[in-house]
Design a protein around this motif. Structure first.
Motif, mmCIF file in Angstrom:
data_model
loop_
_atom_site.group_PDB
_atom_site.id
_atom_site.type_symbol
_atom_site.label_atom_id
_atom_site.label_comp_id
_atom_site.label_asym_id
_atom_site.label_seq_id
_atom_site.Cartn_x
_atom_site.Cartn_y
_atom_site.Cartn_z
ATOM 1 N N VAL A 45 0.800 -1.066 0.081
ATOM 2 C CA VAL A 45 -0.167 -0.041 -0.312
ATOM 3 C C VAL A 45 1.081 1.072 0.169
ATOM 4 O O VAL A 45 0.726 2.111 -0.898
ATOM 5 N N ALA A 46 1.714 1.094 1.010
ATOM 6 C CA ALA A 46 2.622 2.655 0.907
ATOM 7 C C ALA A 46 3.263 2.785 -0.230
ATOM 8 O O ALA A 46 3.415 3.849 -0.603
ATOM 9 N N VAL A 47 4.216 1.706 -0.779
ATOM 10 C CA VAL A 47 4.843 2.041 -2.113
ATOM 11 C C VAL A 47 4.024 2.468 -3.273
ATOM 12 O O VAL A 47 4.598 3.261 -4.027
ATOM 13 N N ALA A 48 2.969 1.605 -3.375
ATOM 14 C CA ALA A 48 1.903 1.971 -4.505
ATOM 15 C C ALA A 48 1.550 3.336 -4.449
ATOM 16 O O ALA A 48 1.280 3.956 -5.595
ATOM 17 N N LEU A 49 0.915 3.584 -3.148
ATOM 18 C CA LEU A 49 0.713 5.030 -3.100
ATOM 19 C C LEU A 49 1.773 6.267 -3.320
ATOM 20 O O LEU A 49 1.355 7.326 -3.940
ATOM 21 N N TYR A 50 2.771 5.753 -2.795
ATOM 22 C CA TYR A 50 3.886 6.754 -3.227
ATOM 23 C C TYR A 50 4.119 6.915 -4.827
ATOM 24 O O TYR A 50 4.167 7.930 -5.154
ATOM 25 N N ALA A 51 4.101 5.874 -5.399
ATOM 26 C CA ALA A 51 4.255 5.916 -6.701
ATOM 27 C C ALA A 51 3.212 6.471 -7.377
ATOM 28 O O ALA A 51 3.286 7.214 -8.694
ATOM 29 N N TRP A 52 1.959 6.325 -6.879
ATOM 30 C CA TRP A 52 0.611 6.896 -7.420
ATOM 31 C C TRP A 52 0.672 8.434 -7.307
ATOM 32 O O TRP A 52 0.419 9.309 -8.260
ATOM 33 N N LEU A 53 1.130 8.703 -6.071
ATOM 34 C CA LEU A 53 1.334 10.419 -5.998
ATOM 35 C C LEU A 53 2.263 11.190 -6.447
ATOM 36 O O LEU A 53 2.401 12.381 -6.639
ATOM 37 N N THR A 54 3.574 10.499 -6.307
ATOM 38 C CA THR A 54 4.559 11.160 -6.626
ATOM 39 C C THR A 54 5.175 11.353 -8.166
ATOM 40 O O THR A 54 4.966 10.507 -8.935
ATOM 41 N N PRO A 55 5.405 12.636 -8.512
ATOM 42 C CA PRO A 55 5.688 12.869 -9.947
ATOM 43 C C PRO A 55 6.996 12.348 -10.451
ATOM 44 O O PRO A 55 7.844 11.856 -9.441
ATOM 45 N N LEU A 56 7.186 11.851 -11.723
ATOM 46 C CA LEU A 56 8.538 11.362 -12.144
ATOM 47 C C LEU A 56 8.818 9.720 -11.732
ATOM 48 O O LEU A 56 9.876 9.584 -11.900
ATOM 49 N N THR A 57 7.665 9.278 -11.087
ATOM 50 C CA THR A 57 7.883 7.863 -10.927
ATOM 51 C C THR A 57 7.457 6.921 -12.045
ATOM 52 O O THR A 57 7.813 5.763 -12.191
ATOM 53 N N GLY A 58 6.950 7.494 -13.158
ATOM 54 C CA GLY A 58 6.651 6.786 -14.316
ATOM 55 C C GLY A 58 4.969 6.161 -14.195
ATOM 56 O O GLY A 58 4.392 5.756 -15.267
ATOM 57 N N VAL A 59 4.508 6.142 -13.007
ATOM 58 C CA VAL A 59 3.078 5.560 -12.853
ATOM 59 C C VAL A 59 2.225 6.583 -12.129
ATOM 60 O O VAL A 59 1.348 6.245 -11.368
ATOM 61 N N THR A 60 2.479 7.943 -12.188
ATOM 62 C CA THR A 60 1.645 8.658 -11.591
ATOM 63 C C THR A 60 0.547 8.832 -11.953
ATOM 64 O O THR A 60 0.165 8.948 -13.197
ATOM 65 N N ASP A 61 -0.625 8.897 -11.190
ATOM 66 C CA ASP A 61 -1.901 8.919 -11.622
ATOM 67 C C ASP A 61 -2.290 7.850 -12.485
ATOM 68 O O ASP A 61 -3.276 8.158 -13.324
#
Length: 121
Positions: A22-38
């Motif tokens: 949950v923590a890493v997926a939400l971080y990747a979903w919310l943080t820009p430039l992770t490649g999987v934002t939004d």
């Protein structure tokens, strides 16, 4: 109800894998430039990891043999699905956490089933 030491450790490992997912997926979903934002994939992994935590608690509380087998199979499918989706999202920390969760599932599923026997007159 007494639980074995491996059952407690298995529950902790599965819950740890779910929390990391949950923590890493939400971080990747919310943080820009992770490649999987939004993206729907990152949000789906976060939701599936939350479902994994609920399945872990249900499996811990299940006492019937059929219910335990069903929950073990569903939990295994969810673990594999989250790990595969995380690999496609290039979030290998989540995939590694799901391997740890698989070890926890093996430990949790080795717990013997105690039946409530009732005396009939």
């Amino acid at each position: 109800m007494l639980h074995s030491q491996s059952s407690r450790a298995g529950t902790i490992l599965l819950l740890l894998a779910a929390v990391i997912g949950v923590a890493v997926a939400l971080y990747a979903w919310l943080t820009p430039l992770t490649g999987v934002t939004d993206t729907i994939g990152a949000l789906g992994v976060a939701i599936a990891s939350a479902v994994l935590a609920v399945l872990t608690l249900m499996l811990r509380a299940a006492s019937g043999r059929g219910a335990r087998i069903f929950l073990i199979i569903v939990t295994l499918v969810v673990l594999i699905g989250i790990g595969f989706a995380a690999a496609l999202l290039h979030q290998y920390i989540i995939t590694a956490a799901m391997v740890v969760g698989l070890i926890g599932l093996i430990m949790l599923s080795s717990k013997p089933v105690h039946y409530n026997t009732r005396v009939r007159a």
